[in-house]
Structures are given as structure tokens and as C-alpha cells.
Motif scaffolding. Structure first.
Motif, short mmCIF file in Angstrom:
data_model
loop_
_atom_site.label_atom_id
_atom_site.label_comp_id
_atom_site.label_asym_id
_atom_site.label_seq_id
_atom_site.Cartn_x
_atom_site.Cartn_y
_atom_site.Cartn_z
N HIS A 15 5.61 7.01 27.23
CA HIS A 15 6.00 8.43 26.97
C HIS A 15 7.01 9.12 27.85
N LYS A 16 6.87 8.60 29.09
CA LYS A 16 7.56 9.46 30.09
C LYS A 16 9.11 9.11 30.04
N GLY A 17 9.80 10.48 29.80
CA GLY A 17 11.23 10.41 29.72
C GLY A 17 11.61 10.48 28.12
N MET A 18 10.48 10.89 27.36
CA MET A 18 10.68 11.13 26.21
C MET A 18 10.51 12.48 25.77
N PRO A 19 11.22 13.18 24.60
CA PRO A 19 11.11 14.65 24.60
C PRO A 19 9.59 15.24 24.74
N ILE A 20 10.01 16.45 25.73
CA ILE A 20 8.53 17.19 25.85
C ILE A 20 8.59 18.26 24.75
N VAL A 21 7.35 18.56 24.19
CA VAL A 21 7.19 19.47 23.10
C VAL A 21 6.81 20.79 23.63
N PRO A 22 7.31 21.86 23.14
CA PRO A 22 7.06 23.15 23.75
C PRO A 22 5.80 23.61 23.04
N ARG A 23 5.15 24.50 23.68
CA ARG A 23 3.53 24.81 23.71
C ARG A 23 3.54 25.29 22.04
N THR A 24 4.35 25.90 21.52
CA THR A 24 4.36 26.81 20.21
C THR A 24 5.15 25.84 19.37
N MET A 25 5.49 24.92 19.22
CA MET A 25 6.16 23.97 18.22
C MET A 25 5.11 23.14 17.44
N LYS A 26 5.29 23.32 16.14
CA LYS A 26 4.48 22.75 15.28
C LYS A 26 5.35 21.52 14.57
N ILE A 27 4.83 20.27 14.64
CA ILE A 27 5.36 19.24 14.11
C ILE A 27 4.56 18.29 13.36
N ASP A 28 5.32 17.79 12.27
CA ASP A 28 4.45 16.78 11.25
C ASP A 28 4.20 15.60 12.05
N PHE A 29 2.87 15.01 11.54
CA PHE A 29 2.39 14.09 12.29
C PHE A 29 3.25 12.56 12.74
N LEU A 30 3.98 12.38 11.51
CA LEU A 30 4.89 11.05 11.78
C LEU A 30 5.80 11.39 12.91
N ARG A 31 6.50 12.53 12.91
CA ARG A 31 7.58 12.83 14.12
C ARG A 31 6.99 13.02 15.43
N ARG A 32 5.79 13.54 15.29
CA ARG A 32 5.03 13.89 16.57
C ARG A 32 4.54 12.74 17.26
N GLN A 33 4.09 11.64 16.35
CA GLN A 33 3.91 10.57 17.25
C GLN A 33 5.01 9.37 17.48
N LEU B 236 12.67 -3.53 31.56
CA LEU B 236 13.50 -2.92 32.85
C LEU B 236 14.24 -1.59 32.48
N GLU B 237 14.85 -1.70 31.33
CA GLU B 237 15.36 -0.60 30.94
C GLU B 237 14.62 0.77 30.77
N GLY B 238 13.57 0.34 30.31
CA GLY B 238 12.30 1.29 30.08
C GLY B 238 12.09 2.09 31.45
N TYR B 239 11.75 1.17 32.28
CA TYR B 239 11.42 1.62 33.69
C TYR B 239 12.61 2.27 34.32
N ALA B 240 13.65 1.92 34.18
CA ALA B 240 14.84 2.78 34.52
C ALA B 240 14.97 4.03 34.21
#
Length: 373
Positions: free
Chosen positions: A250-268, A329-333
């Protein structure tokens, strides 16, 4: 089994607001048989792991007081990490239909074999699965030393933590060597603290036997200097093994704002990253390299994750949901570059595609679908 064909219409990015994109995917996964239990796989894995641990402990006692025991420490570290992955599967109800059986398997494996509190981990991990990478909700982005969000990096802290965070990109992998100590310490602190813990007495007994008994055995068999080094190597490799399995998810993936609501598929899907690899990688990462599939279907047995990945990737392409997959290795980078930028104080460390789609995503409030496992 041959390739699974999908029948979902191409909804794309223009899918009508309020449409639950997860429902059809869940139906396809269930029809494919990917949620059925794999008792033979898990019982075999449990038996082999138990025999391997017994054999490693017997070898440790037989070898005696010598520096060659550091190789035994590495073997035990890997076996304990593999046991932790198995406890993770049980906690997610992947092994048995019965919740009670899964709970007790998690307690035996987690507390008695690994030395990690099942009750502590379950509470923390459940919150992570509900809202991955969401500010204020996901405990996995609220780490005591490493800052993985700009919000955390901006908090006031002492000079040591400030220095560590300024250099956290370089120090990331060395810090993982301390993860084993952190897991044991957090577990002991949780079972001894106040607050509800369903199996507190059992966990205290199991943790005492595992941690106290193991340390006592090491100092009985080995001289003090070798014993201390043995424990340092075992704990370091154990924590590093778990850390490198969880780090790229998950690290380096989008950070979701506190107030944002997202459907289950996109959220995961949009907050998770898969790691490409073969079955050897599947083994050493405990199946967590299929993080997207695991987050969508937490109780899917581990051996089915590899088969589910092409189906889910295809579905995500059809409905216009980004599905991220990289090499190891790309993921770790990516992770190291990201946390380095966070530690150096950059505010906009990731251009989040969710922000770009904010108007579409917040037009309707989506609810998490009922468990489809």
C-alpha cells in the motif's frame, strides 16, 4: 481450470453513479469456485510447518553452544514468519468455515507459535482492511517512526525522530530489522493493558510460554554472548521477512482524505498494489503479493488468489478502475522514493487519481457491500 470469461457490460468510467461495481465481480468469483475451502492445502501446510519447527528446535538443542547456531536462527526466523502468514489466513477465515475454529487456530499459531497477540493484530488489521490508506482510519499509515503521509510528517516530534524521518528513505530497510521486536512488544503491551480483549487469559498464557520459554531455552543451550547474538539475528530476520512482505502492498499508493467517500471496489483496488512473481515469491510473501485480490475477498483461500488475479484485473479494466501491478524490485523502489519524499517534507508527494475523480466519486455515497466471502 481454463480462463474464466467475464460477462459484465463495459461500464467504463461513465458508469452510472450509485452502481455497485463489486456485486457483479463477487458473483463471478463465487461462480468460479474461488471461495471454496482448501482443507487439504491448509492441513498439509500446518503439519509441515509444525514438523519443521519441531525439527528446527531439536536441531538447535542438538547442535549446542556454537556460533553455527546463527544459521539455525535464520531458519527459525523464516519458519516463524511463515507461521505468521498462516495465522493471518486463519484470522481472515480462510481455513475453516467455522469462525470458532479459525479463532482458535489464530490464537495457537499467532500467540503460541509466533509470539504475536491475535487480539491486538485483529483489531488493528480489521481497521486497515475497512479503510486502506485513509487518513484517520487506517492504523497502518500511522507509524511511530516512519512517516508515510505528509500529515504525519508535519507533526512536531523530537530531534531523533526528526532525523530518522529526514533519512527514512535510506533507513527504511534497516528499520525493518526492528519490526519483530516491535510486534512482540506491542502484543505484550496489549494483553497487559486495560480494555476489552476476548481471550486475554489464553493470550497471556500462550505469549508467556512462547516468548519466555523460547528466551529461556536459548540461554540454557547457548552461552550469553552467543545467545544474545542468536536472538538479535532471529528477531531481525523475522521482522525483516514480514516487513518486506507487507511494505510494497500500500505504501506509495493514493492517500485518501478523511472526508472522502469511495465505493468498495475502488477503495480496495486503487489503494493496493500487486507484485508480479512466481510461486516461490507467493510462498515467501505468504500470498500477500496478491494484495488487491486479498482486499476484495479477505476470506478467499491463499492458493486461489493467483487464479483470481486475471479475472479481477480483467473486470477492473472493463469498469475503468486502475489495477496496479509491479515487479518486486520496482515495488520497493516506489516505496523508498515515496517515503523519502515524505520524510523530506514534500506536501504533494503523490498526485492522487481519486482527487481528479472527486466530483464523480462524491456525487453519491456508497456503502460497503455485505461480506461476500
Amino acid at each position: 481450470m481454463g480462463p474464466i470469461r467475464t460477462t459484465t457490460p463495459k461500464a467504463g468510467r461513465g458508469a452510472a453513479p450509485g452502481v455497485n461495481l463489486f456485486t457483479e465481480l463477487a458473483a463471478q468469483v463465487h461462480r468460479s469456485g474461488l471461495m471454496r475451502r482448501r482443507y487439504g492445502y491448509y492441513w498439509s501446510k500446518i503439519a509441515v510447518l509444525f514438523l519443521a519447527l519441531v525439527g528446527a528446535v531439536w536441531a538447535f538443542v542438538w547442535i549446542g553452544d556454537t556460533w553455527w547456531q546463527l544459521f539455525t536462527a535464520v531458519v527459525l526466523a523464516v519458519l516463524f514468519a511463515q507461521a505468521a502468514f498462516l495465522g493471518h489466513d486463519a484470522a481472515h477465515r480462510q481455513i475453516f468455515v467455522s469462525g470458532r475454529w479459525n479463532n482458535w487456530m489464530s490464537l495457537v499459531i499467532g500467540d503460541l507459535m509466533v509470539g504475536m497477540s491475535y487480539g491486538w493484530w485483529q483489531h488493528k488489521h480489521t481497521r486497515h482492511h475497512a479503510n486502506p490508506n485513509k487518513l484517520g482510519s487506517d492504523p497502518d499509515i500511522e507509524l511511530p517512526v516512519i512517516a508515510v503521509t505528509a500529515e504525519t510528517a508535519q507533526h512536531e516530534h523530537g530531534p531523533l525522530v526528526a532525523w530518522l524521518r529526514a533519512h527514512q528513505g535510506i533507513l527504511f530497510f534497516p528499520i525493518l530489522l526492528l519490526e519483530g521486536v516491535s510486534l512482540h512488544a506491542s502484543s505484550v503491551r496489549r494483553v497487559l493493558s486495560r480494555g476489552h480483549l476476548e481471550h486475554r487469559a489464553v493470550e497471556i498464557i500462550f505469549l508467556s510460554v512462547r516468548l519466555g520459554g523460547f528466551i529461556a531455552l536459548v540461554f540454557i543451550v547457548l552461552s550469553p554472548g552467543i545467545a544474545a547474538t542468536f536472538l538479535a539475528v532471529q528477531l531481525g530476520i523475522f521482522g525483516f521477512h514480514l516487513g518486506i512482505a507487507f511494505a510494497p502492498n500500500h505504501k506509495g499508493m493514493p492517500i485518501v482524505p478523511r472526508t472522502m467517500k469511495i465505493d468498495f471496489l475502488r477503495r480496495q483496488v486503487m489503494m493496493s498494489r500487486n507484485i508480479r512473481g512466481n510461486r516461490v515469491l507467493d510462498f515467501f510473501m505468504g500470498g500477500l503479493n496478491y494484495q488487491i485480490e486479498h482486499h476484495l475477498f479477505p476470506s478467499m483461500p491463499r492458493p486461489h488468489l493467483r487464479r483470481a488475479a486475471p479475472l479481477i484485473a480483467s473486470y477492473c479494466r472493463q469498469v475503468g478502475v486502475p489495477y496496479t501491478q509491479t515487479g518486486l524490485l520496482e515495488g520497493y523502489a516506489i516505496v523508498v522514493r515515496y517515503i523519502n519524499r515524505v520524510g523530506l517534507g514534500e506536501r504533494d508527494v503523490f498526485t492522487c487519481p481519486l482527487i481528479e475523480q472527486r466530483t464523480h466519486l462524491t456525487a453519491t455515497t456508497y456503502d460497503t457491500p455485505p461480506a461476500a466471502e
